[in-house]
Scaffold this active site. Structure first.
Site, PDB file in Angstrom:
ATOM      1  N   ALA A  80     -96.886 -75.756  49.560  1.00  0.00           N
ATOM      2  CA  ALA A  80     -96.785 -77.166  49.180  1.00  0.00           C
ATOM      3  C   ALA A  80     -95.598 -77.783  49.893  1.00  0.00           C
ATOM      4  O   ALA A  80     -94.656 -77.083  50.278  1.00  0.00           O
ATOM      5  CB  ALA A  80     -96.635 -77.304  47.665  1.00  0.00           C
ATOM      6  N   ASP A  81     -95.662 -79.093  50.062  1.00  0.00           N
ATOM      7  CA  ASP A  81     -94.532 -79.804  50.646  1.00  0.00           C
ATOM      8  C   ASP A  81     -94.468 -81.176  49.993  1.00  0.00           C
ATOM      9  O   ASP A  81     -95.499 -81.807  49.750  1.00  0.00           O
ATOM     10  CB  ASP A  81     -94.689 -79.955  52.164  1.00  0.00           C
ATOM     11  N   THR A  82     -93.265 -81.621  49.685  1.00  0.00           N
ATOM     12  CA  THR A  82     -93.068 -82.922  49.038  1.00  0.00           C
ATOM     13  C   THR A  82     -92.238 -83.807  49.954  1.00  0.00           C
ATOM     14  O   THR A  82     -91.246 -83.359  50.525  1.00  0.00           O
ATOM     15  CB  THR A  82     -92.327 -82.754  47.690  1.00  0.00           C
TER      16      THR A  82
END
Length: 197
Positions: A80-82
């Site tokens: 995941a990446d935010t």
């Protein structure tokens, strides 16, 4: 849902959120031989949504290779990446305290977007989703910003803040996915895991 997955993320929050979902997981982190930071490079003219999805996909490909290279048993791998975006401007993790102050000054009194992309891979199958939320900061005084930065909390966080931490005192409104803002949207993650079964 899968009884066990690999989590390719250093974020303790993502690990906590997976535990909340009841998903057993083991960390699958990059070794010193991998240049994980270079994957997060922003391309000129790239929209925040395109950026976060591309970076997440690249992280997943690297993690799938890592699992194979280490000879680990087969199981889904989650990445995941935010990213935080004010208009088309991306606010990544601050480089230092001054950079954190600059970011928080820009976000103060504004509504910004928080995009978290999730990608899960198993064998040749890849499933990906992106959660988009909005966060409104009340206007913060210079002393409030500097006190928050001095707490150390902004370091290592996209946009220089953690919604579940001290920053909550300055957030007047949220719309979208709270867990997405934290770094792992649980609804989308559960749907992706179901889609792989």
């Amino acid at each position: 849902m899968y009884p066990f997955i690999y989590l390719a993320s250093q974020s303790p929050r993502r690990s906590q959120l997976l535990t909340q979902l009841g998903v057993q997981h083991e960390l699958l982190l990059a070794g010193p031989e991998e240049d994980a930071e270079s994957l997060e490079e922003h391309l000129s003219g790239e929209s925040p949504e395109t950026y976060v999805q591309r970076v997440t996909h690249l992280k997943l490909l690297a993690a799938l290779q890592r699992r194979k290279a280490r000879g680990l048993p087969e199981a889904p791998v989650l990445c995941a990446d935010t990213t935080v975006a004010l208009g088309q401007t991306i606010y990544a993790k601050p480089l230092d305290a001054d950079d954190a102050v600059r970011m928080l000054q820009a976000l103060s009194g504004q509504t910004h977007g928080v995009l978290t992309a999730v990608a899960i891979g198993l064998n040749e199958k890849v499933a990906q989703a992106c959660s988009e939320s909005n966060v409104t900061f009340a206007r913060m005084s210079e002393s409030e910003i500097r006190a928050y930065v001095a707490s150390g909390e902004p370091m290592g966080k996209a946009g220089a803040y953690a919604v579940q931490g001290l920053a909550a005192a300055h957030i007047s409104r949220i719309s979208g996915s709270y867990t997405g803002i934290m770094g792992l949207p649980l609804f989308e993650t559960a749907q992706l895991l179901k889609s792989l079964t």
